[in-house]
Each structure stands twice: as C-alpha cells, then as structure tokens.
Write an enzyme that holds these catalytic residues in place. Structure first.
Site, mmCIF file in Angstrom:
data_model
loop_
_atom_site.group_PDB
_atom_site.id
_atom_site.type_symbol
_atom_site.label_atom_id
_atom_site.label_comp_id
_atom_site.label_asym_id
_atom_site.label_seq_id
_atom_site.Cartn_x
_atom_site.Cartn_y
_atom_site.Cartn_z
ATOM 1 N N ASP A 51 0.844 -1.183 0.000
ATOM 2 C CA ASP A 51 0.000 0.000 0.000
ATOM 3 C C ASP A 51 0.888 1.245 0.000
ATOM 4 O O ASP A 51 1.986 1.241 0.568
ATOM 5 C CB ASP A 51 -0.883 0.029 1.253
ATOM 6 C CG ASP A 51 -1.798 -1.177 1.337
ATOM 7 O OD1 ASP A 51 -2.408 -1.528 0.312
ATOM 8 O OD2 ASP A 51 -1.897 -1.771 2.429
ATOM 9 N N ASP A 110 -4.747 2.182 3.354
ATOM 10 C CA ASP A 110 -5.491 1.175 4.109
ATOM 11 C C ASP A 110 -5.454 1.521 5.592
ATOM 12 O O ASP A 110 -4.404 1.910 6.125
ATOM 13 C CB ASP A 110 -4.914 -0.223 3.882
ATOM 14 C CG ASP A 110 -5.376 -0.842 2.564
ATOM 15 O OD1 ASP A 110 -6.001 -0.110 1.761
ATOM 16 O OD2 ASP A 110 -5.115 -2.028 2.342
ATOM 17 N N ARG A 114 -13.539 1.393 -3.924
ATOM 18 C CA ARG A 114 -13.046 1.569 -2.552
ATOM 19 C C ARG A 114 -12.681 3.017 -2.249
ATOM 20 O O ARG A 114 -11.538 3.353 -2.019
ATOM 21 C CB ARG A 114 -11.841 0.663 -2.277
ATOM 22 C CG ARG A 114 -12.137 -0.811 -2.398
ATOM 23 C CD ARG A 114 -10.925 -1.644 -1.976
ATOM 24 N NE ARG A 114 -11.169 -3.069 -2.165
ATOM 25 C CZ ARG A 114 -10.290 -4.030 -1.876
ATOM 26 N NH1 ARG A 114 -9.109 -3.703 -1.383
ATOM 27 N NH2 ARG A 114 -10.589 -5.293 -2.078
#
Length: 445
Positions: free
Chosen positions: A225, A268, A323
């Site tokens: 990420d 995240d 998302r």
C-alpha cells in the site's frame, strides 16, 4: 483522467453552477474556507497541528505529530537513505522530517531486488495454466523454483521500500513539488502521526505472485500500500496527492489472460487502527483505493469493533475504480468530497460488515450513462446515512436510487450515530469548485 483534464472539466462544471465560484470566494474571504485549509495558525506549516474538532483524529488527545520537536530532531531530506535515517533518529521523540524534491525508493529499478537466478520468463513458462493447471497454488514450491526465487526477490523489495513511521512524527513536503515515489509508508502500532503536502506515487510490486486458485481463472496478487495505518491512532493525512503516476494500471500487461496487477491500496486503515482524519487530499488513477477493515473474519473483528473511526473531508477522488472507501466496522464520516468518475468506474462506497458510514454533502461527477445507483455497493447488510449529496449538479437520494435499481441488494438508512467532529461544512453544490481550488499537494495555505 489526468489532473489537467480534470481541471478543464471542473471549469466547465463550475460555469454551469451559477454563483458557486462567487460563494466559494465569499466563504474563503470570511474565513470559513481558510479555517478548513489551515487547522492551526503557526507560521511554520511543519509545526501545524490538527485543529480542534477536525475529524476523528482530533478526538481525545488530538494529533500534533512532531510539532514539539527540538532543533536536533528537525531534518530536511532529499533521498531515500536519509529519509529512513531521519525516521530512525530519536525513536519516538517528537520529530519533523521535511522532504525536499522527489525521493525515489526504487531509484535503481526492480532489477536491484531480484534474487540471483530469478527469471520472469521462466516463471511464466513453469506456471502457465495449460501446464500447471488451476487446482494447486504455489505455496509448496521449493526455494530454488521460479516461485521460490520470486519469494526471495519480493522479500528484498519488502525490506527496501517499507518505511516505518514512529510515533510523534510530522512528515511534510517542502514547497509545491515534494514527493515520495515507490515507497510504502508503514504507520504501524504508533500514535500521533502527520503526513502532509506530498505527492505519493504508488509503489509497484516488482514481483507479483500468480495464484492459480484465485477465482475461476487464477489471478495476479500484489503487495505494498502507498500508506497503511495498522493498529495506530491519531493520524492526520492532509494535502497529499496519491497517484499511480508513471505506472497506471492502464499500461499494465496481461499474463495468463489476467491483468498483471502491480498495485495494492493507496491508503489502508486496518487491524484496530483508530482516529484518522484525511483532509484535502487527491486520490487519483487507481483501482483499490481505500480499505477500512481488512477482513470479515471473527478473529479480526474482535480487534476492529469499536475502532476504525475515520473522517474524510474535502478530498478529490478522481479516475478511480473502487473503494473510496470500502468500510468494515468503523464509524466513518465522509463529507464535502468530490468524486469524479470515468468509464472504468465500479463504485465509491463499499458497505461492509458492521460498517457505520455517514456520507453527506458530497458531490459526484459521473460520465453520461452511468447511474447514481453505482455509487453505493452492498457487501453486507449494514445501515448507512446518506444525505444532501449531489450527482451531476442535482440532489440525489443515493440509498433510494440504489434500492430502486438493485432491489436484491437493498440498503437500509440510518447509520446509528451523528458526526460531531467537523469544522467547516460547505453546501454540496460548491464542493467541486472548493476542492478543485484547494485539494492536493502543493496547496497548503
């Protein structure tokens, strides 16, 4: 959609929204917009702290990052080695790290991480579905196999590009053109971190893994990420630009008939993380953008229930697939953001297990022929609040339009809580212009 194209689009939209620009200027002139931009009034942006009441990261002790750093713990860095050294200096003592220019964590290229003997063509030959099949994964492959050499190469990249951010740290870009590319910022198990004014180019996984058993046709899986908040608290991400930059998915090849996916998430928030505010950022050119809560599993849920509280305001979400965010468990407040979609759009808000999403006063710009019903995606039966949102300049009840078009995936209204940690809340109709003027790296006032 690149930023310059979006700017042009925004100007056209602004022209059609009568009075919006004037209202934005009035808000700024009276201090409403300025207050949203500048959480504290310290003359040095590196020592600014999150303002009172500005999202979940202001709760309790608030978020001050490295504002209290002494002179010995203020660093200016311009390369990856110095950046990591500055992070390690002084442990959790307050520190400020100023990033000058663009730091490249992979300046020597992917080849620098490859284990001796690793050969991608040999990997493709060995695990091609027509010879290997789709019933057995690669976990039992020995160390000297193509998969074993891939694992060894991936381990070297993992060590090289991850940067662990300690508690009580502010990382801030200097000027308008500061950034970090190819790195994964690990905000893991710490409290009180600020990241501001940086263009963060998503790291590419140099060695994605083929999983024959993932789905009906197999799949490529990638790591890293751009930033991950893992079990951490009081984190403020402000005026950053998250982008795939030089390596968009649109230019990725296919192997074994599947996209050779080299990106994971942009941001995240997982594993019991809590009290996060993301304000005035740009999230662009990405697939799986923001994941809040990484699993439905009960063992994970025990650590996530009552946590994963996050606020997103005045961000631009453009040219994304999905998302933005996808939520499990957390009380997540999403207000005054602008979502600009293109033809590859899948959804914005993922309604996951025990999520409590409040999405209000947002603006959406969707392509012609794209239904507002796509904005919400039901993964689980979790109620949400969605009020005063506008799609292509018109007020739309997002829950009602979703339920009308997707009756088999009915969503319930009422998240069960009311956000109170908000600063300036602007009318949804002015959000596109306001965000276009203020969001992203290089725009701290």
């Amino acid at each position: 959609m690149n930023r310059s194209k979006w700017h042009g689009h925004a100007r056209v939209r602004a022209a059609s929204l009568a009075g919006c620009t004037a209202l934005v200027l009035a808000l700024t002139a009276t201090g409403t917009g300025a207050r949203a931009h500048s959480p504290s009034h310290h003359h040095d942006p590196a020592r600014q702290t999150l303002g009172a009441g500005d999202g979940w990261a202001s709760h309790g002790t608030g978020t001050t990052g490295g504002a209290a750093a002494d002179a010995q713990h203020v660093h200016t860095v311009s390369n990856w080695a110095d950046f990591k050294a500055a992070l390690a200096d002084g442990g959790s003592a307050p520190k400020i790290i100023k990033v000058k220019g663009t730091i490249d964590a992979v300046s020597e290229g992917c080849e620098a991480f490859a284990a001796p003997g690793y050969d991608f063509d040999a990997y493709l030959e060995k695990y091609a579905p027509q010879t290997w099949g789709l019933e057995q994964d690669l976990s039992a492959e020995p160390d000297d196999s193509p998969e074993g050499l891939r694992r060894a190469s991936a381990a070297q990249q993992d060590t090289a590009i991850k940067a662990n951010i300690p508690a009580n740290t502010t990382i801030i870009g200097v000027g308008r053109n500061a950034g970090i590319k190819g790195a994964s910022l690990q905000i893991k198990g710490v409290d009180n971190v600020i990241v501001r004014n940086l263009t963060l180019e998503s790291p590419i996984d140099c060695f994605p893994q083929w999983d024959p058993t993932d789905g009906s046709q197999g799949n490529w899986n990638s790591e890293y990420d751009t930033a991950v908040v893992y079990g951490s608290t009081h984190v403020w991400l402000d005026h950053n630009t998250f982008t795939d930059g030089e390596h968009p998915d649109s230019e990725a090849p296919t192997h074994f008939g599947m996209l050779y996916q080299r990106h994971d998430g942009q941001l995240d928030i997982v594993r019991g993380a809590d009290l996060v505010t993301a304000s005035w950022n740009v999230f662009t050119e990405h697939d799986k953008t923001i994941l809040i809560g990484n699993s439905d599993g009960e063992s994970t849920a025990v650590g996530d229930r009552g946590k994963l509280k996050a606020t997103f305001h005045h961000n631009l979400f453009s040219n994304l697939v999905e998302r933005a965010p996808r939520v499990r468990f957390g009380q997540v407040d999403v207000y005054n953001n602008h979502f600009v979609a293109d033809a590859g759009y899948s959804y914005s808000f993922g309604i996951g297990k025990e999520s409590q999403l409040v999405a209000e006063h947002n603006a959406f710009t969707l392509p012609k022929g794209t239904s507002p019903a796509k904005i919400l995606k039901r993964w689980n039966d979790s109620p949400l609040t969605a009020a005063d949102n506008r799609v292509n300049g018109k007020s739309v009840d997002l829950i009602a339009v979703h339920n009308a078009e997707l009756p088999a995936e009915t969503l319930r209204s009422g998240a069960g809580w009311t956000p109170t940690l908000r600063t300036a809340v602007h009318p949804a109709r002015v959000v596109p212009v306001l965000v276009e003027r203020g969001a992203g790296a290089g725009r701290i006032r």
